[in-house]
Motif scaffolding. Structure first.
Motif, PDB file in Angstrom:
ATOM      1  N   ARG A  79     -20.189 -31.640 -44.795  1.00 55.24           N
ATOM      2  CA  ARG A  79     -21.058 -31.969 -43.668  1.00 55.24           C
ATOM      3  C   ARG A  79     -20.260 -32.593 -42.526  1.00 55.24           C
ATOM      4  O   ARG A  79     -20.518 -32.306 -41.347  1.00 55.24           O
ATOM      5  N   ARG A  80     -19.295 -33.445 -42.870  1.00 58.41           N
ATOM      6  CA  ARG A  80     -18.438 -34.035 -41.834  1.00 58.41           C
ATOM      7  C   ARG A  80     -17.616 -32.952 -41.140  1.00 58.41           C
ATOM      8  O   ARG A  80     -17.457 -32.960 -39.910  1.00 58.41           O
ATOM      9  N   ALA A  81     -17.093 -32.015 -41.929  1.00 61.78           N
ATOM     10  CA  ALA A  81     -16.288 -30.932 -41.350  1.00 61.78           C
ATOM     11  C   ALA A  81     -17.123 -30.058 -40.421  1.00 61.78           C
ATOM     12  O   ALA A  81     -16.658 -29.637 -39.351  1.00 61.78           O
ATOM     13  N   LEU A  82     -18.367 -29.779 -40.809  1.00 61.88           N
ATOM     14  CA  LEU A  82     -19.247 -28.967 -39.964  1.00 61.88           C
ATOM     15  C   LEU A  82     -19.643 -29.710 -38.690  1.00 61.88           C
ATOM     16  O   LEU A  82     -19.811 -29.102 -37.626  1.00 61.88           O
ATOM     17  N   LYS A  83     -19.766 -31.025 -38.798  1.00 61.39           N
ATOM     18  CA  LYS A  83     -20.173 -31.824 -37.644  1.00 61.39           C
ATOM     19  C   LYS A  83     -19.128 -31.798 -36.545  1.00 61.39           C
ATOM     20  O   LYS A  83     -19.457 -31.804 -35.347  1.00 61.39           O
ATOM     21  N   ILE A  84     -17.843 -31.769 -36.935  1.00 67.03           N
ATOM     22  CA  ILE A  84     -16.773 -31.778 -35.937  1.00 67.03           C
ATOM     23  C   ILE A  84     -16.238 -30.374 -35.666  1.00 67.03           C
ATOM     24  O   ILE A  84     -15.286 -30.205 -34.911  1.00 67.03           O
TER      25      ILE A  84
END
Length: 292
Positions: A79-84
């Motif tokens: 989710r963090r990777a998709l957010k950035i």
């Protein structure tokens, strides 16, 4: 790993060769201990009779807890990777992935498919172009009308209950309480929409979302279990009806494909046959290799 057993425990084990005492201890601990996931060290010898009596409840619970923790950690990471993830890169991959699907032999030959309606808020791979092409029902190359049955998901409750209902145009979709587009249960004429589980004809393709995937077909969902439950039910239906099993194809951004040892699985996790990323189609199962 070699487990060191102290002398008192060894004497206890030798004196109880029939396993009667150990069996009673196991029963007492798993029944009366207030926190069975954290049994005292005296329960260690029970693992030596696992072949006879099965693993203690504490061991099974600890293993299940470890899997859940790993899944939660990986979900947070993705989710963090998709957010950035760069919006420009995301748009580029959306176009590439959908073109790969539309030009694939397994999509072109499909007569019926289940596909998810992508959600911007969830940062899912876009499927709008695929859905539009299916609903257009035309084959420009041959100038023929080609009808593809399209079923899309509708979540009925929080108990893993999801249906796939047939739609004929985008107006059949309405936003639910989470602002995710779903098919209404009835059409404009107030007729119930066809449920894929009650259809007389099989589908031959599933286009699946998820959070993470690897090159061996492991899929990490969002934790609700809706797709795993549905896929298992449809697999059982296809077996009963003697239909060919549909091809399970996941769509993934580059940041969602992880190393093979990162996705923990349980017996209820359903693998995919292939993964489509912007770099190409990754065939995994024999069925995918045959059709790609």
């Amino acid at each position: 790993m070699i487990r060191i057993i102290d002398a008192p425990r060894l004497r206890l084990m030798r004196a109880d060769r029939g396993g009667v005492l150990l069996k009673k201890v196991a029963s007492f601990l798993t029944t009366h201990h207030p926190h069975p996931a954290f049994l005292p060290s005296c329960a260690v010898p029970l693992r030596f009779v696992a072949g006879l009596y099965g693993p203690p409840a504490a061991v099974a619970m600890a293993e299940a807890t470890a899997v859940l923790q790993k899944k939660r950690a990986l979900r947070s990471q993705i989710r963090r990777a998709l957010k950035i993830f760069s919006p420009a890169q995301r748009e580029q991959e959306d176009v590439a992935i959908q073109n790969l699907v539309l030009n694939s032999p397994w999509f072109k030959s499909s007569k019926g498919l289940c596909a998810y309606i992508s959600c911007e808020a969830l940062r899912e791979v876009d499927t709008s172009k695929i859905v539009a092409e299916v609903l257009k029902n035309s084959d420009a190359e041959h100038g023929m009308q080609v009808k593809k049955m399209l079923y899309v998901p509708r979540v009925e409750d929080k108990n893993n209950h999801m249906r796939m209902l047939r739609i004929s145009n985008v107006e059949d979709l309405v936003a639910n309480s989470m602002d995710i587009l779903e098919p209404s249960p009835v059409d404009a004429d107030q007729n119930e929409r066809e449920d894929v589980m009650l259809a007389t004809q099989p589908v031959d393709l599933f286009l699946l979302p998820g959070l993470a995937f690897d090159r061996h077909g492991r899929r990490l969902g969002r934790g609700g279990g809706y797709y795993d439950v549905f896929l298992q039910k449809y697999e059982e239906l296809a077996t009963q009806q003697k239909w060919k099993q549909p091809l399970r194809v996941a769509l993934a951004y580059s940041v969602q494909i992880v190393d093979d040892d990162l996705i923990p699985t349980t017996v209820t996790d359903v693998p995919v046959d292939a993964v489509v990323s912007a770099d190409g189609v990754i065939p995994i199962s024999p069925a995918a290799l045959e059709r790609t």
